[in-house]
Write an enzyme that holds these catalytic residues in place. Sequence first.
Site, PDB file in Angstrom:
ATOM      1  N   THR A   1      -5.181 -43.477  17.212  1.00 39.39           N
ATOM      2  CA  THR A   1      -5.701 -43.336  18.573  1.00 39.39           C
ATOM      3  C   THR A   1      -4.948 -42.251  19.331  1.00 39.39           C
ATOM      4  OG1 THR A   1      -6.326 -45.673  18.629  1.00 39.39           O
ATOM      5  CG2 THR A   1      -6.115 -44.549  20.752  1.00 39.39           C
TER       6      THR A   1
ATOM      7  N   HIS B   1      -6.324 -38.963  18.320  1.00 39.57           N
ATOM      8  CA  HIS B   1      -7.579 -38.689  19.042  1.00 39.57           C
ATOM      9  C   HIS B   1      -7.271 -38.100  20.423  1.00 39.57           C
ATOM     10  CE1 HIS B   1     -10.582 -40.473  16.369  1.00 39.57           C
ATOM     11  NE2 HIS B   1      -9.815 -41.534  16.218  1.00 39.57           N
TER      12      HIS B   1
END
Length: 347
Positions: free
Chosen positions: A44, A47
């Site tokens: 994450t 990202h």
Amino acid sequence: MGGKMKALVKDKRGFGAVLAEVDIPSIADDEVLIKVKATSICGTDVHIYKWDKWASSRVNPPYVFGHEFSGEVVQIGQNVAGVQIGDSVSAETHIVCGRCMQCLLGNAHICQKTKIIGVDRMGCFAEYVAVPAQNIWKNPNHLSHDVACLQEPLGNAVHTVLNDSIAGKSVLVIGCGPIGLMTVAVAKASGASLVIAMDVNEYRLSLAKDLGTHIVLNPLEQDPLEVINKLTSGNGIDVVCEMSGQPTAMNQGFKMVANGGRVSILSLPTTPVSIDVTNDIVFKGVTVQGITGRKMFSTWYTVSNLLAGNQLNMNELITHRLPLEDYEKGFELMMEGKCGKVVFILE
């Protein structure tokens, strides 16, 4: 407490981040302040660092990101009980409301109003982080901080693998990023009869071997459907753990799962994925499970027990320990897939 601290800040709506000096967070009456000792990079975080479509629709710079950590409690709010200064802790990163239907029914991990540390509020790529006391998980003193900071993502792997029994079953892990590698280790430790790791990255397939997978499969070199068909005498895989988010691989997973099997999906595809629902799910009687976070807090107990029983050796997964100042190297390793778990050491 006051003062300044070193932190990795997502400073703009675009690629990258900057190391900066920011205010040490103040805490509310029901929060604790933690001096971060170790923090690791999650997919994450990548990202967010890369600023892909998901990140641009979810997070609002500037802010401190990061959510996997361990550290020591240095300050407690006046309404906090059960946590003391000096405790070695990690944290459940999903902050939930406690009042929605899911929370009331014991499914707080899918709370309608979830806020995530390092996504929706200030994170832990910093010397200090503020966390609600109800999210604190106390660590045994013998657990090293670099391993302790992996419990949050390890919980994702445990939740994915053990959402139903896997003892004596075949398990296919698609995608051998850090959590995929953890999934391999958890499946092996939990009694799977056959564990297969699938990825196009030979470095990570090698790590999967080290973590106990029985067979590694590179779809660029072999037709995975043919390989699985042969390995299972045409029956298919009992449990598919989809950790890649890659549309072709995900489609193959649904074709490789056995009739009556299970597909558990933790990955976050960045674009819509087309699945043959009729033939690959309905007519096969397949159970499909979306996995988000960890069950609060039963998954944490399972993770803690697996580590305490020496059934998982997470030291094999940590390939790089870096100071926070080397964050660019850490994220580059993650983006290139040339690492297992990258841990920033702040001690």
